[in-house]
Design an enzyme around this catalytic site. Structure first.
Site, mmCIF file in Angstrom:
data_model
loop_
_atom_site.group_PDB
_atom_site.id
_atom_site.type_symbol
_atom_site.label_atom_id
_atom_site.label_comp_id
_atom_site.label_asym_id
_atom_site.label_seq_id
_atom_site.Cartn_x
_atom_site.Cartn_y
_atom_site.Cartn_z
ATOM 1 N N SER A 1 0.850 -1.183 0.000
ATOM 2 C CA SER A 1 0.000 0.000 0.000
ATOM 3 C C SER A 1 0.888 1.236 0.000
ATOM 4 O O SER A 1 2.003 1.211 0.535
ATOM 5 C CB SER A 1 -0.889 0.016 1.246
ATOM 6 N N TYR B 1 -1.746 -0.264 10.232
ATOM 7 C CA TYR B 1 -1.899 -0.844 8.891
ATOM 8 C C TYR B 1 -0.698 -0.475 8.017
ATOM 9 O O TYR B 1 -0.136 -1.321 7.314
ATOM 10 C CB TYR B 1 -3.194 -0.345 8.260
#
Length: 248
Positions: free
Chosen positions: A143, A157
């Site tokens: 990501s 995350y």
């Protein structure tokens, strides 16, 4: 021989887009999912209706025994593995680091990091020419958060995806001489259900003005990068990343 691909978290979002595109490109597709039977079944039916071959296996990649069962069922059905997409990932509601407890952080790391390691381990055991395999390719879904840090929202995350990046680089060097390529894709703001999981379904719309291209991305735009990295067109690419983020 027809190639076989396993996509974790393949029932929705980017994983589902990867599954559909892989089927279009002639792969036999194994879709892993954790809980949404209906979504996974829909992806399988769509592939089958298009003349492809697919099946779904429910398993939590954070659990070692379930990962081992997943790969055993894959072996029984297809007998080989040529490509792995480590896509399964979770996040939790937005909050600052000072508000996070160990249970939350542990859940994120268990799926995003441990799950990716376990699935990569099982894939290497099957693909490595050193272990009698025919080679293959792995793509880990990272990501842009791994680079940007997601302050005030998902630092845990982001940290988990930074760990996935380290896995990608290290593993690529371990198995480069064994016929396995390992690469990563870093999506940016993509229109998926994951934002709702984090408590803000409209997050892409809120932040898309910060994207140089002025919009959020679509899951199929990420899938095309993933499938390119798995393809023979990327035969000299390993330990690398493609940013699919509109310039953000």
């Amino acid at each position: 021989m027809t190639k076989t691909i396993l996509i974790t978290g393949g029932g929705r979002g980017i994983g589902a887009a990867c599954a559909l595109l892989a089927a279009e490109q002639g792969y036999r597709v194994c879709i892993n999912y954790r809980s949404d039977d209906a979504a996974a079944s829909h992806v399988v039916r769509t592939i089958e209706d298009g003349g492809g071959e697919a099946f779904a296996i429910r398993a939590d990649v954070a659990q070692e025994a379930e990962v081992e069962r997943l790969f055993a069922l894959l072996d029984a059905r297809f007998g080989r593995l040529d490509a792995l997409v480590n896509n399964a990932g979770v996040l939790a509601p937005q909050m600052r680091v000072e508000q996070m407890d160990a249970a939350r952080i542990g859940r994120i790391m268990a799926t995003n990091v441990v799950g990716s390691f376990l699935c990569a381990r099982e894939a290497v055991r099957r693909m490595s020419t050193k272990q009698g395999g025919s080679g293959g390719a792995i793509v880990n879904l990272s990501s842009r958060a791994a680079v940007l840090g997601s302050p005030g929202e998902y630092v845990d995350y982001a940290a988990s995806k930074a760990a996935v990046d380290a896995l990608t680089i290290g593993l690529s060097k371990e198995v480069a001489g064994e016929g396995i390529r390992v690469n990563g894709v870093r999506p940016g703001l993509i229109h998926t259900q994951m934002h709702a999981d984090g408590g803000e379904p409209g997050r892409v719309e809120r932040l898309q003005s910060s994207v140089p291209m002025g919009r959020g991305g679509a899951p199929d735009e990420v899938a095309r990068a993933v499938l390119w990295l798995l393809s023979d067109a990327a035969s000299y690419t390993t330990g690398s990343f493609i940013e699919v983020s509109g310039g953000r």
